[in-house]
Write a protein that holds these residues in place. Sequence first.
Motif, mmCIF file in Angstrom:
data_model
loop_
_atom_site.group_PDB
_atom_site.id
_atom_site.type_symbol
_atom_site.label_atom_id
_atom_site.label_comp_id
_atom_site.label_asym_id
_atom_site.label_seq_id
_atom_site.Cartn_x
_atom_site.Cartn_y
_atom_site.Cartn_z
ATOM 1 N N THR A 72 0.832 -1.200 0.000
ATOM 2 C CA THR A 72 0.000 0.000 0.000
ATOM 3 C C THR A 72 0.864 1.247 0.000
ATOM 4 O O THR A 72 2.093 1.189 0.146
ATOM 5 C CB THR A 72 -0.975 -0.002 1.183
ATOM 6 O OG1 THR A 72 -2.054 0.909 0.901
ATOM 7 C CG2 THR A 72 -0.304 0.423 2.486
ATOM 8 N N THR A 73 0.198 2.359 -0.186
ATOM 9 C CA THR A 73 0.875 3.653 -0.198
ATOM 10 C C THR A 73 0.137 4.619 0.718
ATOM 11 O O THR A 73 -1.067 4.521 0.908
ATOM 12 C CB THR A 73 0.907 4.255 -1.620
ATOM 13 O OG1 THR A 73 -0.433 4.510 -2.052
ATOM 14 C CG2 THR A 73 1.605 3.329 -2.589
ATOM 15 N N LEU A 74 0.904 5.551 1.289
ATOM 16 C CA LEU A 74 0.327 6.685 2.001
ATOM 17 C C LEU A 74 0.395 7.899 1.086
ATOM 18 O O LEU A 74 1.273 8.000 0.223
ATOM 19 C CB LEU A 74 1.082 6.956 3.299
ATOM 20 C CG LEU A 74 1.159 5.816 4.315
ATOM 21 C CD1 LEU A 74 1.913 6.273 5.563
ATOM 22 C CD2 LEU A 74 -0.210 5.291 4.681
ATOM 23 N N ILE A 75 -0.527 8.815 1.283
ATOM 24 C CA ILE A 75 -0.551 10.063 0.507
ATOM 25 C C ILE A 75 0.108 11.151 1.346
ATOM 26 O O ILE A 75 -0.257 11.362 2.503
ATOM 27 C CB ILE A 75 -1.991 10.480 0.154
ATOM 28 C CG1 ILE A 75 -2.725 9.351 -0.578
ATOM 29 C CG2 ILE A 75 -1.984 11.755 -0.677
ATOM 30 C CD1 ILE A 75 -2.108 8.944 -1.886
ATOM 31 N N GLY A 76 1.087 11.830 0.765
ATOM 32 C CA GLY A 76 1.762 12.862 1.537
ATOM 33 C C GLY A 76 2.679 13.712 0.682
ATOM 34 O O GLY A 76 2.659 13.650 -0.548
#
Length: 311
Positions: A72-76
């Motif tokens: 998964t990825t985080l948005i930032g």
Amino acid sequence: MTDIATFAAPGRFWRGNLHTHSTLSDGKLAPGDVVEAYKEAGYDFMMLSDHFIGHYDWPVADTRNFRSNRFTTLIGAELHAPRTSVGELWHIVAAGLPLDFAPCEPEETGEQVARRAADAGAFIGIAHPAWSQLNIEDGRAIDVAHAVEVYNHGCAVENNRGDGWYLMDQLLNEGKRLTAFATDDAHFRDHDFDAFGGWVHVKSPSLDPEAILEALKAGLYYSSQGPEIHEVTLEGDELSVVCSPVHSICVMGGTSRTVTRLGRNITRATLDLRKLDNGWLLAEPSKWLRLTVIDAHGRCAWTNPVWRDAA
């Protein structure tokens, strides 16, 4: 016996990186290629933290299409605004930003943009203190910070300014209950020379981005350059550790006193914390402690600080 929260929390550890760049700012690889590089390197999650500044048209990378049930990825983004004590832009890692996070206003300060990001739900980290030449006044200024970037691999290999513990420990001594994260800050300009050298292991019941973000804010993680910490427990004045093979296990606090076990391929140890409180001019015991393990190659893993009034 008290289990240290990071190691007692439900779930498993997920390996991730919170600071890296793509062609959306000053990185060499396209966003999809960056994500693929972390997948191939064995990570469970990552975040593109491209430079949130007008020069790059205020990028907040939308990496949702790269998510799967195994990655998964985080948005930032890496936020910037004036001005640090040496007169440069702030560098602030913000994980969990909304995709429509508004550009900075011309008069907005680093303190203000950090607060705006925190109000939007982001995990806030003070980036590469040594590279930025941050002092204690700078550390105090970002009063919404969750964490300090205590190791930045890109800075370490490029100019030997990858350390952030000098600032972190001072802020802890002032009572700031911060956590400590390691990253690589990769730009992939010279293949992967600046990549995969520092990361976090986040304890979470799932790989869902919201669960990872919640665990980061709660401090349920440790940081590493390679070694793994499997278990940490505290019973009275004794701290017990189980880890991958290392040559040094060290506990330190807010003074010069440390407790260390040295040897070859140590995988478990119990350390007497009373030694932290013995010193020639020691006025009062440190209110916090932290653990470092160091392997045969000099690579470290670090726990977050443990506050002794909460243990």
